[in-house]
Enzyme design. Structure first.
Site, short mmCIF file in Angstrom:
data_model
loop_
_atom_site.label_atom_id
_atom_site.label_comp_id
_atom_site.label_asym_id
_atom_site.label_seq_id
_atom_site.Cartn_x
_atom_site.Cartn_y
_atom_site.Cartn_z
N CYS A 65 25.91 63.85 66.92
CA CYS A 65 26.67 64.85 67.69
C CYS A 65 27.53 64.21 68.76
CB CYS A 65 25.73 65.87 68.33
SG CYS A 65 24.58 65.10 69.47
N CYS A 114 17.62 67.17 70.13
CA CYS A 114 18.15 67.03 71.50
C CYS A 114 17.04 66.61 72.45
CB CYS A 114 18.77 68.34 71.96
SG CYS A 114 19.85 69.09 70.74
FE1 FES Z 1 23.67 66.64 70.50
FE2 FES Z 1 21.98 68.49 71.18
S1 FES Z 1 23.59 68.67 69.72
S2 FES Z 1 21.94 66.40 71.71
#
Ligand code: FES
Length: 143
Positions: free
Chosen positions: A34, A103
């Site tokens: 991400c 996360c």
């Molecule tokens: Fe990247 Fe939560 S989507 S740490």
């Protein structure tokens, strides 16, 4: 996606945000999927984490997990802080949606990386104390 009230509350009002000047240990971790980045600063005195601050450039769940992780380790001895797993972080937040569990891994890694940095600065090999921390961001630095 449904978030618990605690997640929403920590996201809206994160604790211990910022930097510590002259920190004794700094840990920066990232999630290559991400692109989110979490940086944690520790002030350590006599084996106690006296202060902790963080900066997270990332999703709401990453901000909430780093916020609660700082609350969980502040004032604690190092060895207790190292026992905090991502599961404990998720529990303290009354859960996270499955797609957001990764996360919370960032929060655990950020704490461990900052503690490892603290030991390294003193010429102590952190691996026997902290364990191996997977650096998930190895491939994404500089992107
Ligand atoms: Fe990247 Fe939560 S989507 S740490």
């Amino acid at each position: 996606m449904i978030y618990s009230e605690r997640v929403m509350e920590h996201f809206a009002n994160p604790r211990n945000v910022g930097e510590i000047e002259n920190a004794d240990g700094i840990g920066e971790v990232g999630n290559e999927k991400c692109g989110d980045i979490m940086k944690m600063y520790l002030k350590i005195n006599n084996g106690i984490i006296e202060d902790v601050k963080f900066k997270t450039f990332g999703c709401g769940a990453a901000i909430a997990t780093s916020s609660i992780a700082t609350e969980m380790i502040k004032g604690k001895p190092i060895d207790e802080a190292l026992k905090i797993t991502n599961k404990a972080v998720v529990q303290a937040l009354d859960g996270l949606p499955p797609a957001k569990l990764h996360c919370s891994v960032l929060a655990e890694q950020a704490v461990k990386t900052a503690v490892a940095d603290f030991y390294k600065r003193q010429g102590v090999d952190p691996t026997p104390i902290v364990g191996v921390i997977e650096d998930r961001c190895e491939d994404c630095h500089g992107h």
